[in-house]
Design a protein around this motif. Structure first.
Motif, PDB file in Angstrom:
ATOM      1  N   ILE A 477     -43.917  -8.617 -40.205  1.00  0.00           N
ATOM      2  CA  ILE A 477     -42.483  -8.889 -40.041  1.00  0.00           C
ATOM      3  C   ILE A 477     -42.129  -8.949 -38.565  1.00  0.00           C
ATOM      4  CG2 ILE A 477     -40.162  -7.993 -40.477  1.00  0.00           C
ATOM      5  CD1 ILE A 477     -41.320  -6.741 -43.061  1.00  0.00           C
ATOM      6  N   THR A 478     -42.717  -8.054 -37.778  1.00  0.00           N
ATOM      7  CA  THR A 478     -42.487  -8.024 -36.334  1.00  0.00           C
ATOM      8  C   THR A 478     -43.828  -8.144 -35.617  1.00  0.00           C
ATOM      9  OG1 THR A 478     -42.587  -5.604 -36.336  1.00  0.00           O
ATOM     10  CG2 THR A 478     -40.414  -6.619 -36.558  1.00  0.00           C
ATOM     11  N   GLY A 479     -43.769  -8.296 -34.309  1.00  0.00           N
ATOM     12  CA  GLY A 479     -44.983  -8.408 -33.515  1.00  0.00           C
ATOM     13  C   GLY A 479     -45.354  -9.848 -33.238  1.00  0.00           C
ATOM     14  N   GLU A 480     -46.380 -10.011 -32.396  1.00  0.00           N
ATOM     15  CA  GLU A 480     -46.763 -11.335 -31.915  1.00  0.00           C
ATOM     16  C   GLU A 480     -48.102 -11.808 -32.454  1.00  0.00           C
ATOM     17  OE1 GLU A 480     -44.607 -13.102 -30.110  1.00  0.00           O
ATOM     18  OE2 GLU A 480     -43.257 -11.391 -30.361  1.00  0.00           O
ATOM     19  N   ASP A 481     -48.677 -11.095 -33.399  1.00  0.00           N
ATOM     20  CA  ASP A 481     -50.000 -11.440 -33.921  1.00  0.00           C
ATOM     21  C   ASP A 481     -49.924 -12.637 -34.858  1.00  0.00           C
ATOM     22  OD1 ASP A 481     -52.583 -11.526 -34.810  1.00  0.00           O
ATOM     23  OD2 ASP A 481     -52.558  -9.571 -35.818  1.00  0.00           O
ATOM     24  N   THR A 482     -50.600 -13.726 -34.465  1.00  0.00           N
ATOM     25  CA  THR A 482     -50.608 -14.949 -35.278  1.00  0.00           C
ATOM     26  C   THR A 482     -51.958 -15.182 -35.964  1.00  0.00           C
ATOM     27  OG1 THR A 482     -51.268 -16.281 -33.368  1.00  0.00           O
ATOM     28  CG2 THR A 482     -48.895 -16.044 -33.782  1.00  0.00           C
ATOM     29  N   SER A 483     -52.838 -14.185 -35.897  1.00  0.00           N
ATOM     30  CA  SER A 483     -54.202 -14.395 -36.382  1.00  0.00           C
ATOM     31  C   SER A 483     -54.275 -14.654 -37.889  1.00  0.00           C
ATOM     32  CB  SER A 483     -55.083 -13.193 -36.025  1.00  0.00           C
ATOM     33  OG  SER A 483     -54.587 -12.006 -36.640  1.00  0.00           O
ATOM     34  N   GLY A 484     -53.243 -14.218 -38.637  1.00  0.00           N
ATOM     35  CA  GLY A 484     -53.265 -14.418 -40.079  1.00  0.00           C
ATOM     36  C   GLY A 484     -52.693 -15.746 -40.530  1.00  0.00           C
ATOM     37  N   ILE A 485     -52.110 -16.502 -39.616  1.00  0.00           N
ATOM     38  CA  ILE A 485     -51.456 -17.753 -40.001  1.00  0.00           C
ATOM     39  C   ILE A 485     -52.443 -18.797 -40.526  1.00  0.00           C
ATOM     40  CG2 ILE A 485     -50.125 -19.718 -39.108  1.00  0.00           C
ATOM     41  CD1 ILE A 485     -48.491 -17.787 -37.454  1.00  0.00           C
ATOM     42  N   ALA A 520     -29.532  -7.676 -33.516  1.00  0.00           N
ATOM     43  CA  ALA A 520     -30.400  -8.786 -33.146  1.00  0.00           C
ATOM     44  C   ALA A 520     -29.859  -9.506 -31.914  1.00  0.00           C
ATOM     45  CB  ALA A 520     -30.525  -9.770 -34.306  1.00  0.00           C
ATOM     46  N   VAL A 521     -30.771  -9.927 -31.057  1.00  0.00           N
ATOM     47  CA  VAL A 521     -30.383 -10.697 -29.875  1.00  0.00           C
ATOM     48  C   VAL A 521     -29.869 -12.066 -30.289  1.00  0.00           C
ATOM     49  CG1 VAL A 521     -31.237 -11.780 -27.762  1.00  0.00           C
ATOM     50  CG2 VAL A 521     -31.979  -9.469 -28.376  1.00  0.00           C
ATOM     51  N   ASP A 522     -30.546 -12.675 -31.268  1.00  0.00           N
ATOM     52  CA  ASP A 522     -30.129 -13.967 -31.789  1.00  0.00           C
ATOM     53  C   ASP A 522     -30.521 -14.026 -33.259  1.00  0.00           C
ATOM     54  OD1 ASP A 522     -32.873 -14.659 -31.964  1.00  0.00           O
ATOM     55  OD2 ASP A 522     -32.853 -15.433 -29.916  1.00  0.00           O
ATOM     56  N   LEU A 523     -30.368 -15.173 -33.863  1.00  0.00           N
ATOM     57  CA  LEU A 523     -30.591 -15.303 -35.297  1.00  0.00           C
ATOM     58  C   LEU A 523     -31.865 -16.060 -35.629  1.00  0.00           C
ATOM     59  CD1 LEU A 523     -26.891 -15.888 -36.370  1.00  0.00           C
ATOM     60  CD2 LEU A 523     -28.247 -13.787 -36.528  1.00  0.00           C
ATOM     61  N   ARG A 524     -32.882 -15.908 -34.758  1.00  0.00           N
ATOM     62  CA  ARG A 524     -34.220 -16.377 -35.096  1.00  0.00           C
ATOM     63  C   ARG A 524     -34.893 -15.351 -36.008  1.00  0.00           C
ATOM     64  NH1 ARG A 524     -33.511 -17.442 -29.645  1.00  0.00           N
ATOM     65  NH2 ARG A 524     -33.744 -19.634 -29.028  1.00  0.00           N
ATOM     66  N   LEU A 525     -35.759 -15.824 -36.884  1.00  0.00           N
ATOM     67  CA  LEU A 525     -36.522 -14.901 -37.711  1.00  0.00           C
ATOM     68  C   LEU A 525     -37.319 -13.952 -36.816  1.00  0.00           C
ATOM     69  CD1 LEU A 525     -37.821 -17.387 -40.425  1.00  0.00           C
ATOM     70  CD2 LEU A 525     -36.377 -15.389 -40.858  1.00  0.00           C
ATOM     71  N   PRO A 526     -37.420 -12.682 -37.193  1.00  0.00           N
ATOM     72  CA  PRO A 526     -38.136 -11.717 -36.344  1.00  0.00           C
ATOM     73  C   PRO A 526     -39.612 -12.072 -36.179  1.00  0.00           C
ATOM     74  CG  PRO A 526     -36.780 -10.585 -37.981  1.00  0.00           C
ATOM     75  CD  PRO A 526     -36.788 -12.041 -38.352  1.00  0.00           C
ATOM     76  N   GLY A 527     -40.180 -11.590 -35.077  1.00  0.00           N
ATOM     77  CA  GLY A 527     -41.606 -11.759 -34.824  1.00  0.00           C
ATOM     78  C   GLY A 527     -42.016 -13.210 -34.762  1.00  0.00           C
ATOM     79  N   VAL A 528     -43.166 -13.505 -35.361  1.00  0.00           N
ATOM     80  CA  VAL A 528     -43.696 -14.869 -35.345  1.00  0.00           C
ATOM     81  C   VAL A 528     -43.505 -15.551 -36.700  1.00  0.00           C
ATOM     82  CG1 VAL A 528     -45.383 -14.367 -33.540  1.00  0.00           C
ATOM     83  CG2 VAL A 528     -46.016 -14.041 -35.955  1.00  0.00           C
ATOM     84  N   GLN A 529     -42.529 -15.074 -37.464  1.00  0.00           N
ATOM     85  CA  GLN A 529     -42.327 -15.640 -38.798  1.00  0.00           C
ATOM     86  C   GLN A 529     -41.945 -17.120 -38.734  1.00  0.00           C
ATOM     87  OE1 GLN A 529     -40.468 -12.986 -41.925  1.00  0.00           O
ATOM     88  NE2 GLN A 529     -39.895 -11.812 -40.094  1.00  0.00           N
ATOM     89  N   ALA A 530     -41.183 -17.504 -37.715  1.00  0.00           N
ATOM     90  CA  ALA A 530     -40.826 -18.928 -37.599  1.00  0.00           C
ATOM     91  C   ALA A 530     -42.064 -19.780 -37.350  1.00  0.00           C
ATOM     92  CB  ALA A 530     -39.816 -19.126 -36.476  1.00  0.00           C
ATOM     93  N   ASP A 531     -43.039 -19.247 -36.592  1.00  0.00           N
ATOM     94  CA  ASP A 531     -44.297 -19.975 -36.390  1.00  0.00           C
ATOM     95  C   ASP A 531     -45.021 -20.163 -37.714  1.00  0.00           C
ATOM     96  OD1 ASP A 531     -43.815 -19.997 -33.658  1.00  0.00           O
ATOM     97  OD2 ASP A 531     -44.953 -18.162 -33.298  1.00  0.00           O
ATOM     98  N   LEU A 532     -45.009 -19.111 -38.542  1.00  0.00           N
ATOM     99  CA  LEU A 532     -45.633 -19.209 -39.864  1.00  0.00           C
ATOM    100  C   LEU A 532     -44.944 -20.282 -40.706  1.00  0.00           C
ATOM    101  CD1 LEU A 532     -47.514 -18.146 -42.130  1.00  0.00           C
ATOM    102  CD2 LEU A 532     -45.723 -16.450 -42.650  1.00  0.00           C
ATOM    103  N   VAL A 533     -43.613 -20.299 -40.689  1.00  0.00           N
ATOM    104  CA  VAL A 533     -42.878 -21.287 -41.478  1.00  0.00           C
ATOM    105  C   VAL A 533     -43.225 -22.702 -41.029  1.00  0.00           C
ATOM    106  CG1 VAL A 533     -40.590 -22.159 -42.066  1.00  0.00           C
ATOM    107  CG2 VAL A 533     -40.990 -19.695 -41.981  1.00  0.00           C
TER     108      VAL A 533
END
Length: 791
Positions: A477-485, A520-533
């Motif tokens: 949900i949070t964090g910058e790890d994209t290894s599972g994508i 929230a600072v803005d209304l982007r999905l938390p973490g790298v979820q937008a990258d996953l989407v």
């Protein structure tokens, strides 16, 4: 303990149920010492953590050590704070322990007065093994106050059976900035929806014998920048027209007996020290006679956070003068500092007596001073906080709260298709729970006890219905790890359809992405979820995006490739079941958005209650038009709306606006038919448009709604009776008025999808209205019998 007046051989008058609560309280007040009086104005929080793992702001700062029990109760005690909601406790053992504490309080007091016990109950009784219901945003999404009332009744019954007298709910803050972490606790962004739904919750809780506490009075949700407990830059019109009406509705049409102050400061004045709001408006103008309780540590915050009090005694003085009756959660400024201030003459004892009367009257109304009062219910051995009836209400509300935002035909999921379930929320039971549910609010600090409930995830429930299912989380949900994508992308690419679950984890003070103190600072999905989407959408596999969140997140152009979009706001312990039923078609979605879904994550969030300059225009390069507007929601069936009309208007007068007296009512009607092939529920919404007024007005605002279940081929007339008072607003004079002039009533499937507009003219002289104005639009539904066609 049977108390008597000195020298009187009969029963004490404060225990005489033949007298009114006021008479009984007036008989007791003169008998009490200063210490005994003040003891009734405080709570005690036994077992509260001072280690920093708290459940209230600055808890670790304010609770350095637990006070000695015998010392605290020697003069009596006003309230016991959260005996079930501080740590996991078995329901039966908890009730017996609470009864033992009450027996000690009664024995220690000269007058044998039990403590009033309060608990949190926003998403259910905040106790271990208690049913967890959907969050308030889901109540709003259901557009079903009757079902919310039934939920509150179940919550209240479980609380009262355990010996709890007061619930700290509902939250009636109107959402103003979605970045605010407590958005999940609000019912929505429209005061009419918040007020009618909140009043229903109050009715249910109060009917069960539990005092409902309105939160947070007032202005808390309008903080600058969406930051928790931040200053509120709000003018008197926004306060009067947007923030206050839900509280009026819940008091007049719900019967709430308690109000909790907001932590906020409005235009530099903290609410906890504002006599104009807590006394002048609430009591003198509105006629409220119940208790005002301090939000946790709010009195001390006048010194430590707001800087308007010199010390603890000064903070207590300001709060009492403003109208706060009880200091929560535990004895602090209303303890020794207040006693000494009264002795010095710095605080008038009359302020103490005024608050004391209200506290005693409420305890008398609850039966705590009756001769037959018992510490322990007779059937305590069978006490349960989670049962089949409660679960049925919880799942029905969850089903009605699921909002289908977009559907190109991928939903419901066809049988036999290979489905990839992807995303960090897909297999997480906690994804169903708001921050004020017990497992999230308290249980996270006591993991050795487990959840206490069976909370199936979305994956669990889909697996029961979809045999060909694979799963990959993709990321956290949070964090910058994209290894599972890459694994998630591969699973999606190999499937016929992908269900992609993203969103929030509710928590407290930074321990989540949604919840109290999780702004929230803005209304982007938390973490790298937008990258996953983005990566999953790029596979070309049809994607159903499921947002499981405590706020609306921006769905800009990059999300338009989704074949389906479903919004769920923390649906409670059976939310996984409700979502799976909607996705597979066992349940037809009928939820409607209680908040708009923005298109731009970076622009300042703006609710639909905007005047013309708050909408898209040529004087700004920013377009605030949402991706999905307030009130939006789709179905698996189709509905046809027709024959919108003003009921009293003659057919030959339709070229001119119909007259609507400024002191009268207009009835408008529309016919709705289910033209599809399955059962469904339409939500008929009625909006007011006031094109010319002496102050700027929202382009449209909700003034009525009706949830309308229809079988295929069925139709019904929906008639709204709209009092002119509903069209009132705060005019140039600062007073609420009904202004003559042209207006429109608009039937809409949402605030952005108007089906029909009916022109009207408010006639007569400008009329001033106050708290006793009509607040509600009546609704009448008349089913129509289909006439069979001739062969």
């Amino acid at each position: 303990m049977r108390s008597q007046l000195p020298g009187d051989s009969g029963a004490a008058p404060w225990r005489d149920s033949r007298l009114s609560p006021t008479e009984r309280a007036e008989a007791l007040v003169p008998m009490m010492s200063l210490e005994e009086k003040i003891a009734q104005l405080v709570g005690v929080w036994v077992g509260a953590e001072a280690t920093g793992e708290g459940v209230a702001p600055h808890q670790s700062d304010m609770i350095s050590e637990t006070p000695q029990w015998n010392t605290v109760i020697r003069y009596g005690l006003g309230q016991l704070t959260r005996p079930f909601g501080t740590a996991p406790v078995d329901p039966v053992l908890g009730a017996r322990s609470l009864a033992a504490s009450q027996a000690q309080i009664v024995a220690a007091s000269r007058f044998g007065i039990p403590a009033q016990v309060h608990e949190e109950c926003l998403t259910g009784f905040a106790a271990w093994r208690a049913t967890v219901y959907p969050t308030p945003l889901s109540w709003g999404a259901s557009f079903d106050p009757d079902l919310v009332e039934a939920m509150a009744d179940r919550i209240g019954r479980s609380m009262r059976a355990a010996g709890v007298h007061q619930g700290l709910a509902p939250v009636l803050d109107v959402t103003r900035d979605y970045r605010w972490g407590r958005t999940e606790e609000t019912i929505g962004e429209d005061p009419y929806l918040v007020g009618t739904t909140g009043a229903a919750y109050v009715r249910g809780l109060e009917r069960a014998g539990v005092v409902a506490t309105l939160k947070h009075f007032a202005g808390y949700s309008a903080s600058r920048g969406g930051r928790n407990l931040a200053p509120v830059p709000m003018g008197p019109r926004e306060l009067a027209d947007v923030i206050l009406p839900p509280f009026e509705m819940a008091l007049r049409h719900g019967g709430a007996r308690s109000v909790m102050n907001s932590y906020a400061e409005i235009d530099g004045l903290p609410v906890a020290a504002d006599p104009g709001l807590l006394t002048g408006l609430l009591r003198d103008e509105w006629g409220f006679t119940g208790t005002v309780v301090a939000d946790y540590f709010a009195v001390r915050f006048l010194e430590t956070l707001h800087g308007v009090a010199a010390d603890a005694a000064d903070a207590a003085r300001l709060a009492l003068r403003a109208g706060i009756d009880v200091e929560l959660p535990t004895v602090d400024t209303f303890g020794t500092p207040l006693v000494e201030a009264v002795r010095r003459g710095d605080v008038d004892e009359a302020l103490i007596d005024c608050a004391l009367r209200r506290v005693l009257i409420q305890k008398i109304e609850l039966g705590l001073l009756d001769e037959g009062w018992k510490e322990l219910p007779d059937d305590v051995a069978s006490l349960r906080f989670d049962d089949d009836v409660s679960q049925d209400v919880a799942v029905r509300l969850a089903r009605q709260a699921v909002v289908l935002l977009r559907n190109t035909g991928v939903l419901p999921l066809a049988a036999g298709r290979r489905v990839a379930v992807v995303g960090p929320l897909a297999d997480d039971p906690m994804a169903m729970l708001g921050c004020y549910s017990f497992p999230n609010h308290v249980g996270v600090n006591h993991s050795e006890f487990g959840l206490g409930l069976d909370i199936p995830s979305l994956r669990d429930e889909l697996a029961r219905r979809v045999p060909l299912l694979t799963h990959e989380p993709g990321c956290a949900i949070t964090g910058e790890d994209t290894s599972g994508i890459p694994a998630a992308v591969a699973a999606a690419a190999d499937a016929d359809v992908c269900v992609l679950a993203v969103g929030d984890r509710a928590g407290m003070f930074g321990r989540g992405t949604s919840g109290e103190g999780c702004d929230a600072v803005d209304l982007r999905l938390p973490g790298v979820q937008a990258d996953l989407v983005r990566a999953v959408l790029a596979t070309g596999t049809p994607v159903v995006l499921v947002l499981m969140a405590g706020r609306p997140y921006a769905l800009g152009p990059e999300f338009d490739a989704a074949a389906g979009v479903v919004q769920a706001f923390f649906l409670g312990q059976l939310g996984g079941q409700a979502l799976a039923e909607v996705l597979t078609g066992a349940v037809n979605p009928s939820g409607r958005l209680p908040v708009s879904v923005p298109r731009d994550a970076g622009g300042l969030p703006s609710t639909y209650l905007a005047p013309p300059l708050g909408r898209r225009n040529k004087v700004s390069s920013i377009d605030p038009t949402p991706s999905y507007p307030f009130g939006h929601g789709l179905s698996y069936t189709t509905f046809e709306w027709s024959d919108a009309r003003i009921v009293e208007a003659a057919d030959d007068a339709r070229d001119e606006p119909a007259a609507w007296p400024v002191d009268g009512e207009v009835r408008v009607r529309i016919t709705v038919a289910n033209t599809g092939d399955r059962d469904g529920a339409e939500v008929v919404q009625l909006y007011l448009h006031d094109p010319v007024a002496q102050t700027t007005r929202p382009v449209v605002r909700l003034v009525g709604y009706a949830r309308l279940p229809l079988a295929p081929g069925e139709s019904a007339h929906v008639t709204f009776g709209v009092p002119a008072d509903v069209a009132s607003f705060t005019g140039l004079s600062g007073r609420r008025i009904v202004e003559p002039g042209d207006v429109e009533l608009r039937f809409g499937r949402s605030s952005g999808d108007v089906v029909a507009s009916l022109p009207l003219r408010l006639t007569g002289a400008e009329r001033q209205v106050g708290h006793q104005r009509e607040l509600l639009t009546s609704v009448r539904i008349e089913p129509l019998v289909a006439v069979p066609q001739s062969a």
